[in-house]
Structures are given as structure tokens and as C-alpha cells.
Design a protein around this motif. Structure first.
Motif, PDB file in Angstrom:
ATOM      1  N   PHE A 142     -65.606  83.453   7.836  1.00 28.86           N
ATOM      2  CA  PHE A 142     -65.573  82.949   9.216  1.00 28.86           C
ATOM      3  C   PHE A 142     -64.266  83.338   9.905  1.00 28.86           C
ATOM      4  O   PHE A 142     -64.256  83.648  11.101  1.00 28.86           O
ATOM      5  N   LYS A 145     -64.685  86.728  11.220  1.00 29.51           N
ATOM      6  CA  LYS A 145     -65.535  86.741  12.409  1.00 29.51           C
ATOM      7  C   LYS A 145     -64.748  86.304  13.647  1.00 29.51           C
ATOM      8  O   LYS A 145     -64.938  86.854  14.734  1.00 29.51           O
ATOM      9  N   LEU A 146     -63.866  85.327  13.478  1.00 29.88           N
ATOM     10  CA  LEU A 146     -63.023  84.900  14.601  1.00 29.88           C
ATOM     11  C   LEU A 146     -62.110  86.046  15.044  1.00 29.88           C
ATOM     12  O   LEU A 146     -61.941  86.297  16.244  1.00 29.88           O
ATOM     13  N   ARG A 149     -64.151  88.632  16.951  1.00 27.50           N
ATOM     14  CA  ARG A 149     -64.491  88.224  18.318  1.00 27.50           C
ATOM     15  C   ARG A 149     -63.290  88.337  19.251  1.00 27.50           C
ATOM     16  O   ARG A 149     -63.415  88.794  20.383  1.00 27.50           O
ATOM     17  N   CYS A 183     -62.479  78.985  23.029  1.00 27.72           N
ATOM     18  CA  CYS A 183     -63.452  78.082  22.399  1.00 27.72           C
ATOM     19  C   CYS A 183     -64.856  78.683  22.432  1.00 27.72           C
ATOM     20  O   CYS A 183     -65.661  78.442  21.522  1.00 27.72           O
ATOM     21  N   SER A 184     -65.146  79.490  23.451  1.00 26.31           N
ATOM     22  CA  SER A 184     -66.460  80.135  23.527  1.00 26.31           C
ATOM     23  C   SER A 184     -66.641  81.171  22.413  1.00 26.31           C
ATOM     24  O   SER A 184     -67.762  81.566  22.100  1.00 26.31           O
ATOM     25  N   LEU A 185     -65.517  81.600  21.813  1.00 22.80           N
ATOM     26  CA  LEU A 185     -65.567  82.514  20.670  1.00 22.80           C
ATOM     27  C   LEU A 185     -65.629  81.748  19.351  1.00 22.80           C
ATOM     28  O   LEU A 185     -65.565  82.346  18.284  1.00 22.80           O
ATOM     29  N   GLN A 186     -65.721  80.413  19.434  1.00 22.66           N
ATOM     30  CA  GLN A 186     -65.818  79.476  18.308  1.00 22.66           C
ATOM     31  C   GLN A 186     -64.475  79.134  17.668  1.00 22.66           C
ATOM     32  O   GLN A 186     -64.423  78.678  16.524  1.00 22.66           O
ATOM     33  N   PHE A 187     -63.386  79.353  18.401  1.00 23.26           N
ATOM     34  CA  PHE A 187     -62.116  78.773  17.973  1.00 23.26           C
ATOM     35  C   PHE A 187     -62.136  77.290  18.327  1.00 23.26           C
ATOM     36  O   PHE A 187     -62.706  76.888  19.351  1.00 23.26           O
ATOM     37  N   THR A 188     -61.519  76.462  17.487  1.00 19.01           N
ATOM     38  CA  THR A 188     -61.362  75.054  17.839  1.00 19.01           C
ATOM     39  C   THR A 188     -60.340  74.960  18.966  1.00 19.01           C
ATOM     40  O   THR A 188     -59.566  75.896  19.204  1.00 19.01           O
ATOM     41  N   ARG A 189     -60.324  73.837  19.653  1.00 17.13           N
ATOM     42  CA  ARG A 189     -59.360  73.668  20.749  1.00 17.13           C
ATOM     43  C   ARG A 189     -57.924  73.777  20.237  1.00 17.13           C
ATOM     44  O   ARG A 189     -57.070  74.386  20.890  1.00 17.13           O
TER      45      ARG A 189
END
Length: 299
Positions: A142, A145-146, A149, A183-189
Motif C-alpha cells: 500500500f 501505491k501511495l 499515486r 486525501c483523494s489519493l488515499q493518504f490519511t489527513r
């Protein structure tokens, strides 16, 4: 030999195949492509981007080939050489490490198994920090993947022979981004905030690799890094190891390191940070290399 290629002498020991094996450990790596003979990577040199291929056809020298673009100026060639030496830790004298391992029941087999492996670094501080932040409390797949992105959204690209090569974004390329966009790339805030804070500090010149390298005290480096929101002791140690070339960096809180020691020593449970400190006290000055080699046993 022509204007688009040059050779770089290699230290002993150095095994390019060991490094390539490490670099090819994930199918999700987006910043370079490896094959059985070498690695291709898009690298920022000066104000330009350069697509470079590295091979070691004879084993004694590294062949550096520009795959596209104009030939390098002497200054650009020096900058590229500096990057490659940092990437593969080519300035390090491993002889003391080799001598330390002789007869050591843990280090001996480890060094034999990974003979010639150098710490494969991340010379770009922004990339190193973002990669470490992305990897906090998630599995490696994961984290890749981050990174992918983030690179695809903000980084530069170059095309060559039907392949798109990507370069990790600069702090400036993220300067106008927002928490919501990350966050739209699935990072946490919290990770998004940390990355944007680092981008801001580096864009403003308050944080740089050169400045961190002037700090001779590792505790001062840790203090400088951990005062940034979202960067804790593990991240600071990781960046010292992979980006700053600090061979005393020792991320005792790393689960992978704990699991590797558990497997190597046949322990019933993972060692605690205190137990790791006790184990490594005989190997002071080479903690980062031993950690890197122990990580390799997990793959």
C-alpha cells in the motif's frame, strides 16, 4: 565512449546484482525500471530531467548512459555522479564492517549472503521523507501505491521506447496542493498534512538535505526532523539511513527489523527495543548496514 556515456569506478566490495535484486523487490515501484543487467531512471539534474541507464558490464566500473537529451555539461556530470554515489553508497569503506563480521555468528552469515550489497539510498530528501511518511503503519504494497499515486499526480514524466518514466515530484510541485487533494489519493489527513508541511519547509528553504548534513550530531538531526508534524523517531532514523548516509541510524521500533532478528536468532517472540540495543552494542557504528541486511532476509 561518447558524450552520452561515461564510466564510474566502483569500490570493493560492490555487487550490482545484489543491489538490483533489492530494487526489484516490488512490482509497484514507479520511479525506475530494473532488468537483469541494469536500471533506468529519470533523474533531476540541475533544472532539467535526464533519463539515465546504469549497468556494470565488467563488474569493476559502472556504465552511465544518457538515453535521451543533450550531452551533460561538466557541472551536470558532476551532479549526476554525486547522485549515483549517494544512491548506491559508493563512497563508503566497508572494510571495517567486513572485519567486524569475521567470526560473528550473526553478522558472518549475513555478510556472506549479501556480499557486495550497499545501502540503496534515496538521495532526494523530499522523496525520502514522503516515502517514510507514506509507509507509516501500512503494509509495503500500500505504501508503494501511495507513492505511485503521488508521483503520477504531481511528478514529471519522459517517454522512451514506448515506456513512460516518472520522476518523484519536487516540493514546489506540491506547494499549491491541499489536504483534500492528497486525501483523494488515499493518504490519511495526518499524512497529507505532514507531506504538505515538509513541502512548505523545503520550498521556503527552512529544510534541506545540505543543511541536515552540516549537523554532525545525529541527535540534532533527529530533533530537527521530529519537530515537523507527523515525523516521529522511526521516520527520522529511516531518513538518516536512506537519505543522509548515517551508518549509525538504528530504527529499533521497526517491526521488520524485529521480525528479522527473531527469525535469524530463532526467538519465540520479537525482541524489544531494549533487547535490540543490547544485541547491537557490539556493532556500534554499523547499525544501519546491519539493519539493511536484516531487512533483506525478509524477502
Amino acid at each position: 565512449m561518447n558524450d552520452s556515456s561515461f564510466e564510474l569506478p566502483l569500490p570493493h566490495p560492490f555487487d550490482f546484482q545484489q543491489c538490483l535484486n533489492y530494487m526489484s523487490r516490488s512490482l509497484f515501484e514507479c520511479l525506475y525500471t530494473t532488468d537483469t543487467e541494469g536500471v533506468n531512471r529519470l533523474i533531476r539534474v540541475g533544472n532539467d530531467k535526464r533519463l539515465v541507464r546504469l549497468t556494470c558490464p565488467q563488474g569493476r566500473e559502472m556504465q552511465v548512459q544518457l538515453l535521451q537529451g543533450d550531452s551533460l555539461t561538466p557541472e551536470e556530470q558532476e551532479e549526476l555522479i554525486h547522485y549515483i554515489k549517494d544512491w548506491f553508497d559508493l563512497n563508503r569503506d566497508l572494510e571495517p564492517f567486513i572485519q567486524m563480521s569475521e567470526g560473528d555468528p550473526l553478522l558472518g552469515p549475513l555478510l556472506e549472503r549479501f556480499w557486495g550489497l550497499r545501502i540503496v539510498g534515496i538521495p532526494d530528501l523530499f522523496e525520502a521523507l514522503c516515502w517514510a511518511i507514506a509507509g507509516q503503519q501500512v503494509n509495503l504494497t500500500f505504501a508503494y501505491k501511495l507513492k505511485q499515486r503521488l508521483t503520477e499526480q504531481y511528478g514529471d514524466t519522459a517517454e522512451w521506447e514506448g515506456v513512460t518514466y516518472k520522476m518523484f515530484p519536487s516540493p514546489e510541485q506540491l506547494a499549491n496542493s491541499s489536504i483534500e487533494q492528497l486525501c483523494s489519493l488515499q493518504f490519511t489527513r495526518s499524512k497529507a498534512m505532514a507531506i504538505l508541511d515538509v513541502a512548505s519547509l523545503m520550498t521556503n528553504g527552512e529544510l534541506s538535505r545540505d543543511r541536515l548534513l552540516t549537523l554532525t550530531d545525529s541527535e540534532a538531526v533527529d530533533k530537527e526532523l521530529t519537530k515537523i508534524r507527523g515525523i516521529g523517531p522511526w521516520t527520522a532514523q529511516y531518513v538518516r539511513m536512506r537519505c543522509l548516509g548515517d551508518q549509525t541510524a538504528f530504527p529499533v521500533g521497526d517491526v521488520g527489523l524485529q521480525n528479522a532478528v527473531k527469525q535469524m536468532l530463532g526467538l519465540n517472540q520479537k525482541p524489544t527495543p531494549l533487547e535490540l540495543h543490547a544485541l547491537f552494542k557490539h556493532w556500534q557504528g554499523w547499525e544501519s548496514y546491519i539493519t539493511f541486511y536484516l531487512w533483506r532476509t525478509l524477502y
